[in-house]
Design a protein around this motif. Structure first.
Motif, mmCIF file in Angstrom:
data_model
loop_
_atom_site.group_PDB
_atom_site.id
_atom_site.type_symbol
_atom_site.label_atom_id
_atom_site.label_comp_id
_atom_site.label_asym_id
_atom_site.label_seq_id
_atom_site.Cartn_x
_atom_site.Cartn_y
_atom_site.Cartn_z
ATOM 1 N N GLU A 123 0.834 -1.202 0.000
ATOM 2 C CA GLU A 123 0.000 0.000 0.000
ATOM 3 C C GLU A 123 0.869 1.254 0.000
ATOM 4 O OE1 GLU A 123 -3.055 2.164 3.121
ATOM 5 O OE2 GLU A 123 -3.052 -0.027 3.018
ATOM 6 N N ILE A 124 1.928 1.236 0.817
ATOM 7 C CA ILE A 124 2.830 2.386 0.907
ATOM 8 C C ILE A 124 3.591 2.591 -0.396
ATOM 9 C CG2 ILE A 124 4.982 3.186 2.001
ATOM 10 C CD1 ILE A 124 3.926 1.937 4.624
ATOM 11 N N SER A 125 4.028 1.494 -1.016
ATOM 12 C CA SER A 125 4.921 1.586 -2.176
ATOM 13 C C SER A 125 4.196 1.724 -3.504
ATOM 14 C CB SER A 125 5.827 0.350 -2.225
ATOM 15 O OG SER A 125 5.072 -0.834 -2.395
ATOM 16 N N PHE A 126 2.877 1.633 -3.481
ATOM 17 C CA PHE A 126 2.093 1.621 -4.719
ATOM 18 C C PHE A 126 2.343 2.859 -5.582
ATOM 19 C CE2 PHE A 126 -1.826 2.711 -7.039
ATOM 20 C CZ PHE A 126 -1.954 1.571 -7.831
ATOM 21 N N LYS A 127 2.567 4.004 -4.949
ATOM 22 C CA LYS A 127 2.706 5.261 -5.693
ATOM 23 C C LYS A 127 4.083 5.448 -6.304
ATOM 24 C CE LYS A 127 3.864 7.726 -1.429
ATOM 25 N NZ LYS A 127 3.464 8.799 -0.491
ATOM 26 N N PHE A 128 5.042 4.574 -5.968
ATOM 27 C CA PHE A 128 6.404 4.732 -6.468
ATOM 28 C C PHE A 128 6.601 3.910 -7.738
ATOM 29 C CE2 PHE A 128 6.687 5.537 -1.878
ATOM 30 C CZ PHE A 128 7.268 6.804 -1.895
ATOM 31 N N LEU A 129 6.985 4.569 -8.810
ATOM 32 C CA LEU A 129 7.038 3.933 -10.125
ATOM 33 C C LEU A 129 8.181 2.933 -10.276
ATOM 34 C CD1 LEU A 129 6.274 7.047 -12.384
ATOM 35 C CD2 LEU A 129 4.687 5.319 -11.511
ATOM 36 N N LYS A 130 9.258 3.124 -9.520
ATOM 37 C CA LYS A 130 10.430 2.253 -9.688
ATOM 38 C C LYS A 130 10.359 0.972 -8.865
ATOM 39 C CE LYS A 130 13.698 5.933 -10.915
ATOM 40 N NZ LYS A 130 14.963 6.625 -10.551
ATOM 41 N N VAL A 131 9.378 0.869 -7.989
ATOM 42 C CA VAL A 131 9.246 -0.343 -7.173
ATOM 43 C C VAL A 131 8.750 -1.473 -8.057
ATOM 44 C CG1 VAL A 131 8.061 -1.442 -5.235
ATOM 45 C CG2 VAL A 131 8.855 0.932 -5.033
ATOM 46 N N ARG A 132 9.584 -2.492 -8.210
ATOM 47 C CA ARG A 132 9.252 -3.622 -9.081
ATOM 48 C C ARG A 132 8.566 -4.764 -8.334
ATOM 49 N NH1 ARG A 132 10.095 -0.184 -12.210
ATOM 50 N NH2 ARG A 132 11.685 -0.088 -13.847
ATOM 51 N N ALA A 133 8.884 -4.899 -7.040
ATOM 52 C CA ALA A 133 8.301 -6.022 -6.290
ATOM 53 C C ALA A 133 8.420 -5.773 -4.803
ATOM 54 C CB ALA A 133 8.996 -7.327 -6.662
ATOM 55 N N VAL A 134 7.487 -6.345 -4.055
ATOM 56 C CA VAL A 134 7.555 -6.411 -2.593
ATOM 57 C C VAL A 134 7.581 -7.892 -2.245
ATOM 58 C CG1 VAL A 134 6.401 -5.929 -0.407
ATOM 59 C CG2 VAL A 134 6.315 -4.244 -2.278
ATOM 60 N N ILE A 135 8.652 -8.344 -1.596
ATOM 61 C CA ILE A 135 8.796 -9.760 -1.284
ATOM 62 C C ILE A 135 8.971 -9.963 0.215
ATOM 63 C CG2 ILE A 135 9.821 -10.210 -3.547
ATOM 64 C CD1 ILE A 135 12.511 -10.481 -2.101
ATOM 65 N N ASN A 136 8.739 -11.170 0.667
ATOM 66 C CA ASN A 136 8.849 -11.480 2.091
ATOM 67 C C ASN A 136 10.303 -11.646 2.514
ATOM 68 O OD1 ASN A 136 6.092 -11.456 2.460
ATOM 69 N ND2 ASN A 136 5.859 -13.669 2.186
ATOM 70 N N GLY A 137 10.596 -11.127 3.694
ATOM 71 C CA GLY A 137 11.918 -11.291 4.269
ATOM 72 C C GLY A 137 12.040 -12.585 5.050
ATOM 73 N N GLY A 138 13.226 -12.809 5.604
ATOM 74 C CA GLY A 138 13.484 -14.006 6.384
ATOM 75 C C GLY A 138 13.571 -13.713 7.869
ATOM 76 N N LYS A 139 14.080 -14.666 8.615
ATOM 77 C CA LYS A 139 14.171 -14.514 10.067
ATOM 78 C C LYS A 139 15.343 -13.630 10.485
ATOM 79 C CE LYS A 139 11.945 -18.927 11.161
ATOM 80 N NZ LYS A 139 12.081 -20.249 11.834
ATOM 81 N N THR A 140 16.334 -13.478 9.622
ATOM 82 C CA THR A 140 17.499 -12.641 9.919
ATOM 83 C C THR A 140 17.679 -11.615 8.806
ATOM 84 O OG1 THR A 140 19.072 -14.052 8.721
ATOM 85 C CG2 THR A 140 18.631 -14.593 11.046
ATOM 86 N N ARG A 141 18.482 -10.597 9.095
ATOM 87 C CA ARG A 141 18.777 -9.596 8.068
ATOM 88 C C ARG A 141 19.455 -10.253 6.874
ATOM 89 N NH1 ARG A 141 22.283 -6.585 5.544
ATOM 90 N NH2 ARG A 141 21.937 -4.331 5.222
ATOM 91 N N GLN A 142 20.371 -11.168 7.152
ATOM 92 C CA GLN A 142 21.080 -11.838 6.065
ATOM 93 C C GLN A 142 20.113 -12.598 5.160
ATOM 94 O OE1 GLN A 142 24.484 -14.294 7.214
ATOM 95 N NE2 GLN A 142 24.150 -15.608 5.440
ATOM 96 N N GLN A 143 19.165 -13.301 5.759
ATOM 97 C CA GLN A 143 18.206 -14.060 4.966
ATOM 98 C C GLN A 143 17.322 -13.124 4.142
ATOM 99 O OE1 GLN A 143 17.860 -17.561 4.701
ATOM 100 N NE2 GLN A 143 16.596 -16.897 2.971
ATOM 101 N N SER A 144 16.971 -11.980 4.731
ATOM 102 C CA SER A 144 16.150 -11.015 4.006
ATOM 103 C C SER A 144 16.904 -10.452 2.800
ATOM 104 C CB SER A 144 15.718 -9.885 4.937
ATOM 105 O OG SER A 144 14.845 -10.372 5.943
#
Length: 232
Positions: free
Chosen positions: A63-84
């Motif tokens: 919902e937040i990123s919908f207005k930004f033209l360069k956003v290609r995808a929103v994907i799920n992160g992992g349990k750690t920063r590294q996994q994300s």
């Protein structure tokens, strides 16, 4: 060169004491995440943006990123920063990205100059870490909290984000970590160094490019916002 920004927005931010993840905290009417997205959206050298979200908040991020033209995808992160970060890199395709800039959504004051510094350095170096000098003396302690080393302050810097990479380098770094089952990296440059894949250049950051972590950082963020806007 095609430069893709991966914005990591999958943390919980419990240390801030907020009742929501810190990337959704509103600073003067906009979430911290929006400030980060805007910085890359408005930079002419950034061609695309991937946002890595906490799975519980994916719909809000969309919902937040919908207005930004360069956003290609929103994907799920992992349990750690590294996994994300790995999830974000895995969502890319080499045919439409040459360089990857990985940024923490909790750094809302990333500037066009910092992004410039990162991208310009990538013309010469395959890995870049945005960093600033330290003013305090840094100590290294053992498991008993006894000081065992005092590094020379002149050789110590504080890491910031974005960190920039040639796509092939950071992709290999994360794949090697996955194969080794190594999952405790708190940043991405350390993986490049761990597997000796490339030299890492320290490009100039900015003291105002703070990471919101503790309640006091929110107060500081308000002050930086006022300082930035009074200077315009």
């Amino acid at each position: 060169m095609k430069n893709c920004a991966i914005i990591l927005a999958s943390g919980t931010g419990t240390r801030t004491g907020l009742d929501i993840p810190k990337q959704f905290y509103k600073l003067r009417g906009k979430t911290l995440l929006e400030y980060s997205i805007e910085a890359f959206e408005n930079h002419k050298a950034i061609s695309s943006i991937i946002i890595v979200s906490n799975p519980d908040y994916t719909e809000l991020v969309k919902e937040i990123s919908f207005k930004f033209l360069k956003v290609r995808a929103v994907i799920n992160g992992g349990k750690t920063r590294q996994q994300s970060a790995y999830n974000g890199i895995s969502a890319l395709r080499g045919k439409w990205v040459d360089n990857v800039l990985i940024h923490d959504a909790s750094r809302p004051f990333v500037s066009s100059k910092i992004i410039d510094n990162c991208i310009n350095a990538l013309e010469k170096y395959p890995a870049v870490n945005i960093a600033v000098p330290v003013s305090d003396t840094i100590i290294e302690t053992d498991e008993n909290n006894m000081i065992k080393n005092v590094p020379l302050r002149a050789s110590i810097k504080r890491c910031q984000t974005p960190q920039g990479f040639r796509y092939s380098v950071i992709k290999e770094a994360h794949e090697l970590a996955q194969n080794e089952n190594y999952n405790i990296a708190t940043d991405d440059c350390s993986l490049v160094l761990r597997y000796d894949l490339a030299p890492v250049f320290a490009a100039e950051g900015d003291e105002k490019n703070i990471k919101i972590t503790y309640p006091s950082d929110i107060i500081l963020a308000e002050q930086i916002y006022s300082l930035n806007n009074n200077a315009k």
